[in-house]
Write a protein that holds these residues in place. Structure first.
Motif, PDB file in Angstrom:
ATOM      1  N   GLU A  50       0.860  -1.196   0.000  1.00 12.36           N
ATOM      2  CA  GLU A  50       0.000   0.000   0.000  1.00 12.36           C
ATOM      3  C   GLU A  50       0.890   1.238   0.000  1.00 12.36           C
ATOM      4  O   GLU A  50       1.792   1.388   0.829  1.00 12.36           O
ATOM      5  CB  GLU A  50      -0.942   0.036   1.216  1.00 12.36           C
ATOM      6  CG  GLU A  50      -1.708   1.368   1.232  1.00 12.36           C
ATOM      7  CD  GLU A  50      -2.964   1.433   2.064  1.00 12.36           C
ATOM      8  OE1 GLU A  50      -3.427   0.388   2.576  1.00 12.36           O
ATOM      9  OE2 GLU A  50      -3.496   2.558   2.202  1.00 12.36           O
ATOM     10  N   GLY A  54       1.185   5.255   0.513  1.00 10.34           N
ATOM     11  CA  GLY A  54       0.522   6.412   1.141  1.00 10.34           C
ATOM     12  C   GLY A  54      -0.635   5.971   2.016  1.00 10.34           C
ATOM     13  O   GLY A  54      -1.768   6.404   1.824  1.00 10.34           O
ATOM     14  N   PHE A  55      -0.328   5.148   3.050  1.00 13.98           N
ATOM     15  CA  PHE A  55      -1.417   4.526   3.826  1.00 13.98           C
ATOM     16  C   PHE A  55      -2.081   5.489   4.809  1.00 13.98           C
ATOM     17  O   PHE A  55      -3.095   5.147   5.408  1.00 13.98           O
ATOM     18  CB  PHE A  55      -0.923   3.265   4.552  1.00 13.98           C
ATOM     19  CG  PHE A  55       0.303   3.460   5.414  1.00 13.98           C
ATOM     20  CD1 PHE A  55       0.223   4.117   6.632  1.00 13.98           C
ATOM     21  CD2 PHE A  55       1.533   2.987   4.986  1.00 13.98           C
ATOM     22  CE1 PHE A  55       1.352   4.289   7.429  1.00 13.98           C
ATOM     23  CE2 PHE A  55       2.674   3.162   5.774  1.00 13.98           C
ATOM     24  CZ  PHE A  55       2.578   3.820   6.993  1.00 13.98           C
ATOM     25  N   GLY A  56      -1.532   6.688   4.997  1.00 16.29           N
ATOM     26  CA  GLY A  56      -2.165   7.662   5.905  1.00 16.29           C
ATOM     27  C   GLY A  56      -2.245   7.107   7.316  1.00 16.29           C
ATOM     28  O   GLY A  56      -1.232   6.787   7.926  1.00 16.29           O
ATOM     29  N   GLU A  59       5.084   5.070   3.353  1.00 14.36           N
ATOM     30  CA  GLU A  59       4.633   6.429   3.660  1.00 14.36           C
ATOM     31  C   GLU A  59       5.841   7.340   3.706  1.00 14.36           C
ATOM     32  O   GLU A  59       6.939   6.895   4.024  1.00 14.36           O
ATOM     33  CB  GLU A  59       3.961   6.471   5.044  1.00 14.36           C
ATOM     34  CG  GLU A  59       2.488   6.750   5.075  1.00 14.36           C
ATOM     35  CD  GLU A  59       2.035   8.056   4.455  1.00 14.36           C
ATOM     36  OE1 GLU A  59       2.819   9.008   4.387  1.00 14.36           O
ATOM     37  OE2 GLU A  59       0.873   8.117   4.044  1.00 14.36           O
ATOM     38  N   SER A  87       2.174   9.458  10.344  1.00 10.12           N
ATOM     39  CA  SER A  87       1.365   8.336   9.853  1.00 10.12           C
ATOM     40  C   SER A  87       2.002   7.010  10.258  1.00 10.12           C
ATOM     41  O   SER A  87       1.318   6.077  10.709  1.00 10.12           O
ATOM     42  CB  SER A  87       1.271   8.363   8.323  1.00 10.12           C
ATOM     43  OG  SER A  87       0.539   9.476   7.904  1.00 10.12           O
ATOM     44  N   ALA A 122       7.537   6.532  -2.627  1.00 10.31           N
ATOM     45  CA  ALA A 122       7.180   5.272  -3.297  1.00 10.31           C
ATOM     46  C   ALA A 122       8.040   5.019  -4.542  1.00 10.31           C
ATOM     47  O   ALA A 122       8.336   3.874  -4.871  1.00 10.31           O
ATOM     48  CB  ALA A 122       5.710   5.301  -3.690  1.00 10.31           C
ATOM     49  N   ARG A 123       8.457   6.101  -5.229  1.00 13.72           N
ATOM     50  CA  ARG A 123       9.265   5.909  -6.440  1.00 13.72           C
ATOM     51  C   ARG A 123      10.613   5.300  -6.075  1.00 13.72           C
ATOM     52  O   ARG A 123      11.103   4.381  -6.733  1.00 13.72           O
ATOM     53  CB  ARG A 123       9.488   7.258  -7.145  1.00 13.72           C
ATOM     54  CG  ARG A 123       8.222   7.776  -7.794  1.00 13.72           C
ATOM     55  CD  ARG A 123       8.354   9.213  -8.140  1.00 13.72           C
ATOM     56  NE  ARG A 123       8.157  10.026  -6.947  1.00 13.72           N
ATOM     57  CZ  ARG A 123       7.613  11.224  -6.923  1.00 13.72           C
ATOM     58  NH1 ARG A 123       7.217  11.778  -8.045  1.00 13.72           N
ATOM     59  NH2 ARG A 123       7.460  11.888  -5.795  1.00 13.72           N
ATOM     60  N   LEU A 168      -4.885   4.571  -1.917  1.00 13.31           N
ATOM     61  CA  LEU A 168      -6.217   5.141  -1.718  1.00 13.31           C
ATOM     62  C   LEU A 168      -6.111   6.651  -1.545  1.00 13.31           C
ATOM     63  O   LEU A 168      -5.339   7.138  -0.714  1.00 13.31           O
ATOM     64  CB  LEU A 168      -6.858   4.527  -0.466  1.00 13.31           C
ATOM     65  CG  LEU A 168      -6.922   2.989  -0.474  1.00 13.31           C
ATOM     66  CD1 LEU A 168      -7.430   2.451   0.858  1.00 13.31           C
ATOM     67  CD2 LEU A 168      -7.802   2.499  -1.619  1.00 13.31           C
ATOM     68  N   PHE A 169      -6.831   7.353  -2.364  1.00 16.23           N
ATOM     69  CA  PHE A 169      -6.911   8.812  -2.300  1.00 16.23           C
ATOM     70  C   PHE A 169      -5.526   9.474  -2.312  1.00 16.23           C
ATOM     71  O   PHE A 169      -5.202  10.278  -1.433  1.00 16.23           O
ATOM     72  CB  PHE A 169      -7.750   9.248  -1.064  1.00 16.23           C
ATOM     73  CG  PHE A 169      -9.106   8.600  -1.077  1.00 16.23           C
ATOM     74  CD1 PHE A 169     -10.127   9.130  -1.869  1.00 16.23           C
ATOM     75  CD2 PHE A 169      -9.349   7.431  -0.370  1.00 16.23           C
ATOM     76  CE1 PHE A 169     -11.367   8.506  -1.938  1.00 16.23           C
ATOM     77  CE2 PHE A 169     -10.589   6.794  -0.437  1.00 16.23           C
ATOM     78  CZ  PHE A 169     -11.595   7.337  -1.214  1.00 16.23           C
ATOM     79  N   PRO A 170      -4.681   9.125  -3.305  1.00 13.03           N
ATOM     80  CA  PRO A 170      -3.370   9.781  -3.403  1.00 13.03           C
ATOM     81  C   PRO A 170      -3.547  11.277  -3.677  1.00 13.03           C
ATOM     82  O   PRO A 170      -4.576  11.680  -4.244  1.00 13.03           O
ATOM     83  CB  PRO A 170      -2.717   9.071  -4.602  1.00 13.03           C
ATOM     84  CG  PRO A 170      -3.856   8.545  -5.404  1.00 13.03           C
ATOM     85  CD  PRO A 170      -4.943   8.207  -4.431  1.00 13.03           C
ATOM     86  N   CYS A 171      -2.558  12.068  -3.281  1.00  9.08           N
ATOM     87  CA  CYS A 171      -2.660  13.534  -3.438  1.00  9.08           C
ATOM     88  C   CYS A 171      -2.918  13.868  -4.913  1.00  9.08           C
ATOM     89  O   CYS A 171      -2.126  13.455  -5.769  1.00  9.08           O
ATOM     90  CB  CYS A 171      -1.370  14.212  -2.987  1.00  9.08           C
ATOM     91  SG  CYS A 171      -0.856  13.683  -1.340  1.00  9.08           S
ATOM     92  N   LEU A 216       1.847  11.348  -8.519  1.00  5.15           N
ATOM     93  CA  LEU A 216       2.628  10.101  -8.424  1.00  5.15           C
ATOM     94  C   LEU A 216       2.384   9.153  -9.598  1.00  5.15           C
ATOM     95  O   LEU A 216       3.317   8.562 -10.141  1.00  5.15           O
ATOM     96  CB  LEU A 216       2.306   9.402  -7.095  1.00  5.15           C
ATOM     97  CG  LEU A 216       3.093   8.141  -6.801  1.00  5.15           C
ATOM     98  CD1 LEU A 216       4.592   8.397  -6.774  1.00  5.15           C
ATOM     99  CD2 LEU A 216       2.646   7.516  -5.481  1.00  5.15           C
ATOM    100  N   THR A 219     -11.205   5.096   5.105  1.00  3.40           N
ATOM    101  CA  THR A 219      -9.960   5.766   5.497  1.00  3.40           C
ATOM    102  C   THR A 219     -10.282   7.214   5.861  1.00  3.40           C
ATOM    103  O   THR A 219     -11.389   7.705   5.589  1.00  3.40           O
ATOM    104  CB  THR A 219      -8.941   5.758   4.342  1.00  3.40           C
ATOM    105  OG1 THR A 219      -9.478   6.542   3.274  1.00  3.40           O
ATOM    106  CG2 THR A 219      -8.635   4.360   3.872  1.00  3.40           C
ATOM    107  N   LYS A 220      -9.291   7.889   6.416  1.00  5.77           N
ATOM    108  CA  LYS A 220      -9.504   9.283   6.843  1.00  5.77           C
ATOM    109  C   LYS A 220      -9.961  10.151   5.661  1.00  5.77           C
ATOM    110  O   LYS A 220     -10.909  10.921   5.762  1.00  5.77           O
ATOM    111  CB  LYS A 220      -8.180   9.819   7.408  1.00  5.77           C
ATOM    112  CG  LYS A 220      -8.272  11.261   7.821  1.00  5.77           C
ATOM    113  CD  LYS A 220      -6.940  11.760   8.322  1.00  5.77           C
ATOM    114  CE  LYS A 220      -6.951  13.276   8.336  1.00  5.77           C
ATOM    115  NZ  LYS A 220      -5.637  13.849   8.555  1.00  5.77           N
ATOM    116  N   TYR A 221      -9.280  10.008   4.523  1.00  2.00           N
ATOM    117  CA  TYR A 221      -9.625  10.875   3.393  1.00  2.00           C
ATOM    118  C   TYR A 221     -10.957  10.496   2.774  1.00  2.00           C
ATOM    119  O   TYR A 221     -11.703  11.361   2.321  1.00  2.00           O
ATOM    120  CB  TYR A 221      -8.480  10.906   2.370  1.00  2.00           C
ATOM    121  CG  TYR A 221      -7.494  11.976   2.767  1.00  2.00           C
ATOM    122  CD1 TYR A 221      -7.548  13.243   2.214  1.00  2.00           C
ATOM    123  CD2 TYR A 221      -6.559  11.737   3.772  1.00  2.00           C
ATOM    124  CE1 TYR A 221      -6.692  14.245   2.628  1.00  2.00           C
ATOM    125  CE2 TYR A 221      -5.696  12.722   4.200  1.00  2.00           C
ATOM    126  CZ  TYR A 221      -5.763  13.980   3.621  1.00  2.00           C
ATOM    127  OH  TYR A 221      -4.918  14.965   4.049  1.00  2.00           O
TER     128      TYR A 221
END
Ligand SMILES: C[S@@+](CC[C@H](N)C(=O)[O-])C[C@H]1O[C@@H](n2cnc3c(N)ncnc32)[C@H](O)[C@@H]1O
Length: 314
Positions: free
Chosen positions: A38, A40-42, A63, A68, A91-92, A110-113, A125, A179-181
């Motif tokens: 995963e 950007g798991f926030g 992350e 987080s 992540a890259r 999930l819900f990447p910026c 990303l 998730t939060k977002y």
């Protein structure tokens, strides 16, 4: 309020800078199993649920934000979860360095910026290059899933996915990830999100990045007051930030910033007197990935000090 420090278990935290790369994930988990990532798991709500639901799968969460990571480490400890490991990295960089080709069964985010402003699209990303990298790290048949609230980002990712070795499936989904977002957008009235599922049908070869052995340098003379360092901009970008010198220890510390793609390394180069010469190398205590860019920084320091000698002669 309880002011005592609260310790968290760092067991699931993978100190990747110190480990041989690519990482042997079977060794890290102490068993083999499908590897699921995963990005950007926030707060990690979905990652924790997935890990509990699929105890025989090995989950890695990536992350960049430490807050987080701390929250997830606490949740893992509280719930006694054994099949999650955590990486702090972009992540890259993580995909380039830490995962061999064809090693992952699934990647999701999930819900990447969404970086909605046009001038910020370069920060998104899920660009074509990143989709190709994700492809190379997935097994054939493996899937990449991205869920976004942002229609513009959804369309942009679809456009980017041309010639990335995936076939895509597009769905509208309700708030099911909790998730939060997702909650944030649901509370603001959004009931539907865009779900992109990319299935790998053709392999794209992007070889594993490899560490190099760094060459240190020796110089007979060094004059710290007269040191003039110049950066470099071809391939790796190298900049020198500041120099400190301790005459009692006969030691100079030069701060270098080296940027190679998404990998950004900020470290110190030391120039230290050893017998009748000065030794130039990475300073102790700095964690770094030994790359050509780091070598370039050492070489530039060496060249600058060597040219002091010829200037003195001339
Ligand atoms: C908008 S938040 C979504 C968090 C969570 N998935 C959710 O649904 O609540 C995006 C997250 O991705 C992380 N992130 C952004 N860019 C990243 C990157 N290049 N590599 C890893 N994580 C990243 C951010 O730190 C942030 O926590």
């Amino acid at each position: 309020m309880d002011a005592r420090p609260k310790y968290i278990s760092l067991g699931p935290f993978v100190p990747w800078l110190q480990l041989p790369k690519p990482i042997s994930w079977d060794q890290v988990f102490g068993r083999s199993g499908p590897l699921i990532l995963e990005i950007g798991f926030g707060r990690g709500e979905y990652l924790v649920r997935q890990a509990l639901e699929s105890p025989s799968d090995n989950f890695v969460g990536i992350e960049i934000g430490w807050i987080s990571i701390r929250k997830l480490l606490r949740a893992i400890a509280r719930q006694g979860i054994e099949n999650i490991r955590v990486i702090q990295a972009d992540a890259r960089v993580a995909l380039e360095w830490l995962f061999p080709q064809r090693s992952l069964a699934m990647i999701y985010s999930l819900f990447p910026c969404p970086w909605p402003k046009k001038r910020h699209h370069k920060h998104r990303l899920f660009s074509r290059d990143f989709l190709r990298l994700a492809n190379s790290r997935l097994q054939v048949g493996g899937e990449l899933m991205v869920v976004t609230d942002h229609q513009g980002y959804f369309q942009w990712i679809l456009e980017q996915s041309q010639r990335t070795g995936f076939i895509s499936r597009v769905e509208r989904t309700g708030p099911i990830f909790e998730t939060k977002y997702e909650k944030k957008w649901t509370e603001l009235g959004q009931r539907e999100f865009f779900q992109l599922v990319f299935k790998k049908v053709e392999h794209i070869d992007i070889p594993q990045r490899e560490e190099i052995s760094l060459n240190t340098h020796k110089v007979p003379e060094f004059c710290p007051d007269k040191l003039t360092l110049k950066g470099h901009k071809d391939g790796a970008v190298v900049e020198f930030k500041e120099t400190l010198y301790d005459p009692d220890r006969q030691k100079a510390m030069i701060r270098a910033l080296v940027v190679e793609g998404a990998l950004r390394q900020d470290f110190w180069v030391q120039v230290v007197k050893r017998g009748d010469h000065w030794l130039i190398g990475p300073a102790k205590g700095c964690s770094l990935v030994p790359t050509l860019g780091v070598q370039k920084a050492l070489d530039l320091v060496f060249e600058a000090i060597s040219s002091q000698k010829s200037q003195k002669r001339g």
